[in-house]
Write a protein that holds these residues in place. Sequence first.
Motif, PDB file in Angstrom:
ATOM      1  N   GLY A 187      -7.345  12.270   3.034  1.00 49.69           N
ATOM      2  CA  GLY A 187      -5.893  12.336   2.833  1.00 49.69           C
ATOM      3  C   GLY A 187      -5.332  13.749   2.903  1.00 49.69           C
ATOM      4  O   GLY A 187      -4.360  14.015   3.622  1.00 49.69           O
ATOM      5  N   LEU A 188      -5.963  14.691   2.183  1.00 45.50           N
ATOM      6  CA  LEU A 188      -5.440  16.063   2.160  1.00 45.50           C
ATOM      7  C   LEU A 188      -5.689  16.780   3.488  1.00 45.50           C
ATOM      8  O   LEU A 188      -4.888  17.625   3.896  1.00 45.50           O
ATOM      9  CB  LEU A 188      -6.056  16.854   1.006  1.00 45.50           C
ATOM     10  N   ALA A 189      -6.800  16.430   4.167  1.00 43.83           N
ATOM     11  CA  ALA A 189      -7.077  17.045   5.481  1.00 43.83           C
ATOM     12  C   ALA A 189      -5.959  16.663   6.457  1.00 43.83           C
ATOM     13  O   ALA A 189      -5.436  17.514   7.193  1.00 43.83           O
ATOM     14  CB  ALA A 189      -8.421  16.577   6.010  1.00 43.83           C
TER      15      ALA A 189
ATOM     16  N   GLU B  86       4.151  17.398  -8.605  1.00 42.76           N
ATOM     17  CA  GLU B  86       3.457  17.846  -9.810  1.00 42.76           C
ATOM     18  C   GLU B  86       3.024  16.647 -10.638  1.00 42.76           C
ATOM     19  O   GLU B  86       3.755  15.670 -10.763  1.00 42.76           O
ATOM     20  CB  GLU B  86       4.401  18.747 -10.620  1.00 42.76           C
ATOM     21  N   ASP B  87       1.796  16.746 -11.171  1.00 44.68           N
ATOM     22  CA  ASP B  87       1.346  15.666 -12.067  1.00 44.68           C
ATOM     23  C   ASP B  87       0.718  16.280 -13.304  1.00 44.68           C
ATOM     24  O   ASP B  87       0.423  17.476 -13.325  1.00 44.68           O
ATOM     25  CB  ASP B  87       0.360  14.739 -11.335  1.00 44.68           C
ATOM     26  N   ASN B  88       0.512  15.435 -14.333  1.00 47.25           N
ATOM     27  CA  ASN B  88      -0.206  15.934 -15.509  1.00 47.25           C
ATOM     28  C   ASN B  88      -1.516  15.171 -15.651  1.00 47.25           C
ATOM     29  O   ASN B  88      -1.877  14.710 -16.705  1.00 47.25           O
ATOM     30  CB  ASN B  88       0.662  15.876 -16.773  1.00 47.25           C
TER      31      ASN B  88
ATOM     32  N   LYS C 180      -3.056   8.542  -8.241  1.00 49.93           N
ATOM     33  CA  LYS C 180      -4.452   8.105  -8.397  1.00 49.93           C
ATOM     34  C   LYS C 180      -5.202   8.937  -9.434  1.00 49.93           C
ATOM     35  O   LYS C 180      -6.029   8.431 -10.175  1.00 49.93           O
ATOM     36  CB  LYS C 180      -5.188   8.227  -7.060  1.00 49.93           C
ATOM     37  N   TYR C 181      -4.932  10.266  -9.421  1.00 50.98           N
ATOM     38  CA  TYR C 181      -5.725  11.150 -10.284  1.00 50.98           C
ATOM     39  C   TYR C 181      -4.994  11.517 -11.579  1.00 50.98           C
ATOM     40  O   TYR C 181      -5.188  12.571 -12.144  1.00 50.98           O
ATOM     41  CB  TYR C 181      -6.150  12.404  -9.507  1.00 50.98           C
ATOM     42  N   THR C 182      -4.090  10.600 -12.011  1.00 51.97           N
ATOM     43  CA  THR C 182      -3.409  10.815 -13.296  1.00 51.97           C
ATOM     44  C   THR C 182      -3.670   9.591 -14.190  1.00 51.97           C
ATOM     45  O   THR C 182      -3.642   8.457 -13.709  1.00 51.97           O
ATOM     46  CB  THR C 182      -1.895  11.027 -13.062  1.00 51.97           C
TER      47      THR C 182
ATOM     48  N   ASP D 139       0.450   9.989  -3.489  1.00 53.19           N
ATOM     49  CA  ASP D 139      -0.528   8.925  -3.740  1.00 53.19           C
ATOM     50  C   ASP D 139      -1.696   9.481  -4.560  1.00 53.19           C
ATOM     51  O   ASP D 139      -2.126   8.866  -5.543  1.00 53.19           O
ATOM     52  CB  ASP D 139      -0.996   8.388  -2.377  1.00 53.19           C
ATOM     53  N   ASN D 140      -2.181  10.678  -4.172  1.00 54.72           N
ATOM     54  CA  ASN D 140      -3.268  11.321  -4.929  1.00 54.72           C
ATOM     55  C   ASN D 140      -2.857  11.564  -6.371  1.00 54.72           C
ATOM     56  O   ASN D 140      -3.623  11.297  -7.299  1.00 54.72           O
ATOM     57  CB  ASN D 140      -3.604  12.686  -4.312  1.00 54.72           C
ATOM     58  N   SER D 141      -1.638  12.120  -6.542  1.00 59.40           N
ATOM     59  CA  SER D 141      -1.183  12.452  -7.896  1.00 59.40           C
ATOM     60  C   SER D 141      -1.180  11.211  -8.771  1.00 59.40           C
ATOM     61  O   SER D 141      -1.540  11.278  -9.956  1.00 59.40           O
ATOM     62  CB  SER D 141       0.214  13.077  -7.847  1.00 59.40           C
TER      63      SER D 141
ATOM     64  N   GLY E  71     -10.436   6.355  -2.545  1.00 60.79           N
ATOM     65  CA  GLY E  71     -10.263   7.583  -1.744  1.00 60.79           C
ATOM     66  C   GLY E  71     -11.243   7.680  -0.596  1.00 60.79           C
ATOM     67  O   GLY E  71     -12.362   7.187  -0.648  1.00 60.79           O
ATOM     68  N   THR E  72     -10.782   8.348   0.453  1.00 62.62           N
ATOM     69  CA  THR E  72     -11.651   8.526   1.622  1.00 62.62           C
ATOM     70  C   THR E  72     -12.032  10.000   1.798  1.00 62.62           C
ATOM     71  O   THR E  72     -12.882  10.338   2.599  1.00 62.62           O
ATOM     72  CB  THR E  72     -10.922   8.094   2.909  1.00 62.62           C
ATOM     73  N   GLY E  73     -11.352  10.881   1.094  1.00 63.11           N
ATOM     74  CA  GLY E  73     -11.605  12.322   1.265  1.00 63.11           C
ATOM     75  C   GLY E  73     -10.920  12.882   2.496  1.00 63.11           C
ATOM     76  O   GLY E  73     -11.169  14.018   2.899  1.00 63.11           O
TER      77      GLY E  73
END
Length: 465
Positions: free
Chosen positions: A429-431, A394-396, A370-372, A366-368, A425-427
């Motif tokens: 997800g990765l935690a 992996e993303d670009n 969002k941040y692509t 989901d992050n990949s 984002g909530t900050g």
Amino acid sequence: MFTYVLIILLTLFLLSVYILSSLKEYFYEREKVTMFTKANVVAEVITSKGDIASADITDMIDVTSATKDLFIDKPMRLLVLDTQSMVLYDNDTTNSLKDKIFIKDTVKSALVGITSNSVYQNENASYSMDAAIPVLKDGTTVGVIYLRQSLQDVTDFLHDTQSSLVTLSLIISIMIAVLSALLAGVVTSPLARFTQVADAVAAGNFNQRMDVHGKDEIARLGVAFNTMSQHLMVLEEKRKMFVSDASHELKTPLSTIKLLSESILQSPDIDPEMVREFLVDMNNEVDRLNRIIERLLELTKNDSAHNRAEFETVNVNRLLEVIVRKLRPLAKERGIALSFAHSAEDEVEMLLDKDKIYEAVYNIVDNSIKYTEQGGAVGIRLSTDLNSTIIEIEDNGIGIPKEETGRIFDRFYRVDKARARTTGGTGLGLAIASDAVNLHGGHIEVISEEGVGSRFIIILPYAGK
Ligand code: ADP
């Protein structure tokens, strides 16, 4: 200290008793041997000079200087008795017992041919030792030699020794008491300080530290304790930060909602179109609040001590396919190509907590997305090595600055807060993802370059199926 003194006193007491009884035995034995030797010399003199009954014993004994010399160094009563127990000779100057019948157990034994001796107490409480031997002539008992002497000097000596031992014991006990009191001080003062520091830490003062000197057990305990309070301090810092971050994160959407609703309430003739716009914004903020709360709940559930992974055999290929299917519409919407490839020959099946791993991979993919940027690509790859299963995403996309990669797994940490907000984002997800992977004994690695893209590598130890 008291224990020490008590043990030492008891030991000294037993030692004294042993020494005194050994000394007593030694001196009595020595006296006994001396008496028998003297009695034998006298008997020898008498029998060699003539007949005990007819001859004048006094002469026989007196003329023999050797016999007289026997009794000079230590006064001893010497009696010579005939077979009727009558005293034929008494060496006392008063000669008081001469011609009297003298009866004693030792004499009785000697009369029947048995050498004997005894120790007894006199009326004045002093001790004496006596000995009697038979005088033999041609194998028959013709009389008895009886000797008696005071044991006063032995008793005095033993008494002196006893007093010396008591004095010595007292001196040693006092020395031990003083020494152990000093030693106890040396041992207990660091412990007292330790208790103080432990109490302070228990009261929440986590920056307290033990002073560590040397390398003994107490020093090692101190080092372990300091490490523990250091950990506690870090944990406490994290907890405080989490609470303040969480409050802040929850407050932001609430403030927005409050602001929008107040704007509507305070403008009576507001354009209905505007109201609708505000309501849409408010609705988005409520969704955001919901998302944060759901994730917070998820995190606290993971934090709880009862949190255990519920393992089941999971087909990892299927799991990743489901995630791709779920996220494809979002990827499509953002114009991003989402693909899944697996290099393993067979499908990967292993024991996992399915929901937790699903959540972890979902958050990262989901992050990949969002941040692509639009037109980018996100690829998922599944592979295995000897003892682990590896999932790479992996993303670009925009990438993560080098100095930030260590912090993105922290709760509420976001590289670009403004951007993250627009992406919803909530900050957290990765935690959540790293908690889930850690629970499986695995870890997540990140390789990223700003403006080039990011690669998240989930490594799960293979735990069988
Ligand atoms: P969020 O809900 O903000 O995405 P996460 O914990 O999932 O929170 O991620 C933390 C931060 O890490 C994000 O805010 C973002 O700045 C950064 N990040 C995570 N994944 C990527 C990625 N694939 N590309 C670039 N930055 C990322």
